[in-house]
Design an enzyme around this catalytic site. Sequence first.
Site, PDB file in Angstrom:
ATOM      1  N   HIS A  85      67.981 -12.379  72.248  1.00  0.00           N
ATOM      2  CA  HIS A  85      69.116 -13.279  72.542  1.00  0.00           C
ATOM      3  C   HIS A  85      68.535 -14.681  72.739  1.00  0.00           C
ATOM      4  CE1 HIS A  85      72.998 -14.479  73.802  1.00  0.00           C
ATOM      5  NE2 HIS A  85      73.082 -13.929  75.000  1.00  0.00           N
ATOM      6  N   HIS A 140      71.988 -12.543  62.659  1.00  0.00           N
ATOM      7  CA  HIS A 140      72.935 -12.705  63.764  1.00  0.00           C
ATOM      8  C   HIS A 140      73.980 -11.605  63.671  1.00  0.00           C
ATOM      9  CE1 HIS A 140      75.780 -14.630  66.499  1.00  0.00           C
ATOM     10  NE2 HIS A 140      74.750 -15.347  66.921  1.00  0.00           N
ATOM     11  N   ASP A 176      68.416 -20.500  66.883  1.00  0.00           N
ATOM     12  CA  ASP A 176      67.089 -20.559  67.488  1.00  0.00           C
ATOM     13  C   ASP A 176      65.981 -20.930  66.516  1.00  0.00           C
ATOM     14  OD1 ASP A 176      67.771 -19.922  70.105  1.00  0.00           O
ATOM     15  OD2 ASP A 176      68.021 -17.822  69.564  1.00  0.00           O
TER      16      ASP A 176
END
Length: 436
Positions: A275, A314, A370
């Site tokens: 995460h 994702h 990210d």
Amino acid sequence: MAKDTLTVIDNRTNKSYEIPLMYGLYPTESSAIRATDLRQIKVSDDDFGVMTYDPAFMNTASCQSKITFIDGEKGILRYRGYPIEELAERSTYLETAYLILYGELPTKTELKNWTHDITFHTFIHENIKKFIDGFHYDAHPMGMLVSTVAALSTFYPDAKLIFNAESVKKQTYRLIGKMPTLAAFAYRHSQGMPYAYPDNDLSYTGNFLNMLFKMTELKYSPNTVLERALDILFILHADHEQNCGTNAMRGVGSSQVDPYSAVAAAAAALYGPLHGGANEQVLRMLTEIGSKDKVPTFIKKVKAGEGLLMGFGHRVYKNYDPRAKIIKQIADQVFEVTGRNPLLDIALELERIALEDEYFIKRKLYPNVDFYSGIIYQAMGFPVEMFPVLFAIPRTSGWVAQWEEMLSDPEQKIARPRQVYQGPAQRSFLPLEQRS
Ligand code: ACO
């Protein structure tokens, strides 16, 4: 006329059941049934009734929400209807946080008051410094943040009044105001540096940079490019509907605990490498790859199942994460100030090869938020351990908004899933001497 229902036939009993459908905006013409409507489907009176089995919530909506809209196939993200691209270009983090929390963009006066209220809740009790001092010198700042935000509940017992509007407002100011202070103090502790107190003359991100990086100067003045870049990164991270951390916020908050304890749970979820911990892992991965020419070998290993391409994939986006696109644009502005991060070349090469590779195309794996954020954070002078912390600060507004929405939803109760029990049937206890 077509009816908005499903007809379910139970082949065990040949009985037929009509179950109403409800609709949402996404996926297009998405429909859902209430799982409890299945409980009427039984083979006998003492049968519990049919449940749904959905480990990891792959196809279960846990709430109805008006906060964030994501179309994962098309790569769309909107807060309260506003596209993330417009907010990133024209808004500020504090204005966006207000929008997320209260549903509308603030008027001039509302924004002024809101900014004042957050700014004047940035100080933390001096005792908090004492227990930050107690952490080991190499304690992970995310561990310190999770613990100290949980500890705030002991300083503000009024936070227990979760159905009192005044109290909720106060805790909202405190949470959004104090998270950067806790984060910065955790950072200064890990550097062995004295804590730098909040400066109320500065913006939200300007003050955060002040608390992190102020040295001996009397007044810290943040670099305006970096201050704005961080503000945009905060906008991008403010909310993301029912992700793992937000689900923890709602789940833990549903027990009616105070919001500091619930935020601590949400931040703990965010800490995980799948995460919010992923950007830290991306940086470690890029450093380990070391140079552009080693990228093909690395990709081969990923395809052979020897690890993941961190920052790719994702649960919801099956297209380019719109936040990653914006971050890639900010990178150039940041590097003009800080100098180019050499890891960027490795990241660009990874992206280029992966986006052309059948393995990633077939699985719809694209860069997520990210993938590039860590490279920017590193160029700005943040150590990798601070990356998940930089995610938790802006996500606090989203957590609080989702928590408030959950509390005001008459359909919500304590979150308590069912299970499909697969263990032994009843058996009798055997005394120790009779066990083989
Ligand atoms: N690298 C290589 N293969 C991957 C990756 C990856 N990053 N992500 C998924 N896959 C593969 C899986 O192995 C699986 O392959 P299979 O069908 O052959 O078994 C397939 O793609 C589907 O992946 P799932 O794990 O089923 O997808 P899920 O929705 O459960 O996971 C997740 C999503 C956790 C984000 C995953 O893509 C991942 O681990 N990515 C790397 C970590 C990361 O970047 N996390 C940050 C997410 S963004 C955020 O939280 C803010």
